[in-house]
Design a protein around this motif. Structure first.
Motif, short mmCIF file in Angstrom:
data_model
loop_
_atom_site.label_atom_id
_atom_site.label_comp_id
_atom_site.label_asym_id
_atom_site.label_seq_id
_atom_site.Cartn_x
_atom_site.Cartn_y
_atom_site.Cartn_z
N VAL A 294 140.87 89.81 -12.07
CA VAL A 294 141.95 89.22 -12.88
C VAL A 294 141.51 89.05 -14.33
CG1 VAL A 294 143.04 88.06 -10.94
CG2 VAL A 294 141.20 86.91 -12.19
N THR A 295 140.40 89.67 -14.74
CA THR A 295 139.94 89.56 -16.12
C THR A 295 141.03 90.04 -17.08
OG1 THR A 295 137.68 89.98 -15.40
CG2 THR A 295 138.14 90.22 -17.75
N PRO A 296 141.37 89.25 -18.10
CA PRO A 296 142.42 89.64 -19.04
C PRO A 296 142.09 90.94 -19.76
CG PRO A 296 141.90 87.31 -19.27
CD PRO A 296 140.85 87.90 -18.39
N ALA A 297 143.12 91.60 -20.25
CA ALA A 297 142.96 92.90 -20.88
C ALA A 297 142.02 92.86 -22.07
CB ALA A 297 144.32 93.45 -21.29
N GLY A 298 142.16 91.83 -22.92
CA GLY A 298 141.30 91.73 -24.09
C GLY A 298 139.84 91.64 -23.72
N GLU A 299 139.53 90.83 -22.74
CA GLU A 299 138.14 90.69 -22.30
C GLU A 299 137.63 91.96 -21.64
OE1 GLU A 299 135.25 87.65 -19.76
OE2 GLU A 299 137.37 87.15 -20.06
N LEU A 300 138.53 92.66 -20.93
CA LEU A 300 138.13 93.95 -20.35
C LEU A 300 137.68 94.90 -21.45
CD1 LEU A 300 140.91 94.67 -17.67
CD2 LEU A 300 138.48 94.21 -17.23
N GLY A 301 138.44 94.97 -22.53
CA GLY A 301 138.07 95.84 -23.64
C GLY A 301 136.77 95.42 -24.28
N TYR A 302 136.59 94.12 -24.47
CA TYR A 302 135.38 93.60 -25.11
C TYR A 302 134.14 93.92 -24.28
CZ TYR A 302 131.90 90.12 -26.53
OH TYR A 302 130.74 89.50 -26.91
N ARG A 303 134.22 93.74 -22.99
CA ARG A 303 133.03 93.88 -22.13
C ARG A 303 132.79 95.32 -21.68
NH1 ARG A 303 131.03 89.10 -21.66
NH2 ARG A 303 132.32 87.21 -21.47
N ASN A 304 133.82 96.14 -21.64
CA ASN A 304 133.67 97.48 -21.06
C ASN A 304 133.99 98.63 -22.01
OD1 ASN A 304 133.27 96.67 -18.08
ND2 ASN A 304 135.16 95.60 -18.63
N GLY A 305 134.56 98.34 -23.17
CA GLY A 305 135.02 99.41 -24.05
C GLY A 305 136.44 99.79 -23.71
N LEU A 306 137.11 100.45 -24.65
CA LEU A 306 138.53 100.73 -24.49
C LEU A 306 138.82 101.67 -23.33
CD1 LEU A 306 141.44 100.50 -25.40
CD2 LEU A 306 141.00 102.31 -27.08
N THR A 307 138.02 102.74 -23.17
CA THR A 307 138.32 103.74 -22.14
C THR A 307 138.27 103.13 -20.75
OG1 THR A 307 137.48 105.55 -23.51
CG2 THR A 307 137.63 105.94 -21.14
N THR A 308 137.21 102.41 -20.44
CA THR A 308 137.08 101.80 -19.12
C THR A 308 138.14 100.73 -18.92
OG1 THR A 308 134.71 102.26 -19.03
CG2 THR A 308 135.54 100.52 -17.59
N ALA A 309 138.41 99.92 -19.96
CA ALA A 309 139.44 98.90 -19.85
C ALA A 309 140.80 99.51 -19.58
CB ALA A 309 139.48 98.07 -21.13
N ARG A 310 141.11 100.60 -20.29
CA ARG A 310 142.38 101.29 -20.07
C ARG A 310 142.49 101.80 -18.64
NH1 ARG A 310 142.27 106.99 -22.20
NH2 ARG A 310 141.07 107.05 -20.25
N ASP A 311 141.38 102.37 -18.14
CA ASP A 311 141.40 102.90 -16.78
C ASP A 311 141.62 101.80 -15.75
OD1 ASP A 311 141.06 105.43 -17.73
OD2 ASP A 311 138.93 105.58 -17.25
N ILE A 312 141.00 100.65 -15.96
CA ILE A 312 141.20 99.52 -15.06
C ILE A 312 142.66 99.06 -15.10
CG2 ILE A 312 140.63 97.08 -14.67
CD1 ILE A 312 137.76 97.77 -15.56
N LEU A 313 143.23 99.02 -16.28
CA LEU A 313 144.63 98.63 -16.41
C LEU A 313 145.55 99.64 -15.73
CD1 LEU A 313 144.59 97.40 -20.12
CD2 LEU A 313 144.74 95.98 -18.07
N LEU A 314 145.23 100.92 -15.83
CA LEU A 314 146.02 101.95 -15.14
C LEU A 314 145.93 101.76 -13.62
CD1 LEU A 314 145.00 105.09 -17.24
CD2 LEU A 314 147.29 104.10 -17.12
N LEU A 315 144.74 101.49 -13.14
CA LEU A 315 144.55 101.29 -11.70
C LEU A 315 145.30 100.05 -11.21
CD1 LEU A 315 140.77 102.21 -11.63
CD2 LEU A 315 142.58 103.44 -10.40
#
Length: 381
Positions: A294-315
């Motif tokens: 349930v990590t928020p999108a902003g934190e996903l980007g901060y901790r993983n980079g945009l590509t990985t965060a985007r992929d997690i959001l797609l999933l």
């Protein structure tokens, strides 16, 4: 039917053919380069077959100043490097025996024998140096035009020669067959009957085929057929194909990514069953963990980079069967570009050891919660 392509007249191609034919032998293009050339698709590998024996190919190449690499002499294959381009040259051959993983071959001078040891009719097309297409099975050109994938001869016999052909059946269907036409019933039935043979294949070969399959624009129909026929459970125990078509839809026009698609398939020890590289295994683990969190999108980007965060959001969107939120993608982008303004030195000497780490983590959490807006001065105050 004639093949026209730039690689036919390329200097390296002509040099290789000249070397072979000057020695009194014949040579033909074969397989993927002919198939893709006729479809107007990119050609990455140029395969050539010849009636010259491997040692003769080496002799003729060296006499012409072409580098010869004996990549598979036992199976009749020599790689020639001309004009910085590799050409895989294989002597015409027929199978003598096979154990489902590798074959013992004998050389032949008959194109028909060479063609009938191949897997699918659309892969058994040959072309002369002027592009004239030869179809020894009599079905390859028609099947290619119709987008119809069929085994050559009896499907059970072709699979028994190499069980990897089960996975190739689904992979080639995803890439080259008419998606509305369905899979060839005889081929699909044979794959289902002989699915247990996959267990005898190396994990590296299985992983390579699955990666290529999932790199197709839309592999969902082929993977669904794998699931229905029992092939998917043999390949990836525990995998579930139901969300793959949803993910493909959610991806839109993004470049297909096999690891992202493996994440939505799931399964038991996917990295081990497919012998993924350490980097791919780590990324797959990150995606699987993120899609269930349930990590928020902003934190996903901060901790993983945009590509990985985007992929997690797609999933996550695929799991919910909803489009991915543009606002979440923007938040992930902001997070990926954000830089935490506080350093350990800023908190010393007031904080030391474990206390220093805890204070850094506390301030970082405040900064993230602020939408990455709090300044260094505000955090330190």
């Amino acid at each position: 039917m004639k093949l026209t392509a730039d690689w036919l007249s390329a200097p390296g191609t002509q040099a290789v053919l000249d070397a072979i034919e000057t020695g009194g032998h014949r040579a033909w293009f074969v397989g993927g380069c002919v198939r893709n050339g006729l479809l107007g698709l990119d050609v990455s590998d140029i395969d050539i077959t010849t009636d010259a024996r491997p040692d003769r190919v080496v002799e003729l190449a060296e006499a012409a100043g072409i580098k010869a690499v004996p990549t598979g002499l036992d199976h009749g294959t020599v790689t020639l490097v001309a004009a910085h381009t590799p050409y895989e040259v294989t002597t015409l051959r027929r199978d003598v025996s096979t154990d489902g993983r590798r074959a013992t071959v004998a050389f032949t001078e008959r194109l028909e024998e060479d063609a009938h040891r191949r897997d699918f009719t659309m892969n058994a097309l040959y072309a002369t140096r002027d592009g004239t297409v030869i179809d020894p099975t009599g079905a390859g050109r028609a099947d290619l035009r119709a987008g119809r994938l069929r085994f050559i001869g009896d499907a059970h016999d072709r699979i028994a020669e190499d069980y990897l052909r089960i996975l190739r059946f689904f992979r080639f269907h995803a890439w080259y067959a008419d998606p509305m036409g369905g899979l060839d019933p005889a081929g699909l039935a044979a794959c289902a009957d002989m699915a247990s043979g996959i267990n005898g294949l190396s994990k590296e070969r299985i992983g390579a085929e699955m990666t290529k399959l999932l790199a197709a624009r839309d592999p969902a129909p082929a993977v669904a057929a794998m699931a229905q026929s029992g092939v998917l459970s043999q390949t990836l125990p525990g995998a579930d194909a139901r969300l793959l078509p949803v993910l493909v839809e959610v991806e839109g026009g993004l470049t297909p990514d096999p690891i992202r698609r493996l994440a939505v398939l799931g399964g038991d020890d996917v990295a081990g069953h497919l012998r993924l590289s350490r980097a791919d295994a780590a990324r797959l683990g990150c995606l699987r963990q993120g899609m269930g969190g349930v990590t928020p999108a902003g934190e996903l980007g901060y901790r993983n980079g945009l590509t990985t965060a985007r992929d997690i959001l797609l999933l996550r969107a695929a799991m919910l069967e909803t489009p991915v939120s543009a606002a979440d993608i923007d938040a992930a982008r902001i997070g990926a570009e954000a830089v935490f303004p506080v350093r350990a030195a800023d908190l010393m000497p007031d904080h030391k050891g474990p206390q220093l780490g805890r204070e850094l983590a506390r301030l970082e959490a405040l900064w993230i919660a602020s939408g990455f807006a709090m300044s260094k001065e505000a955090l330190l105050s």
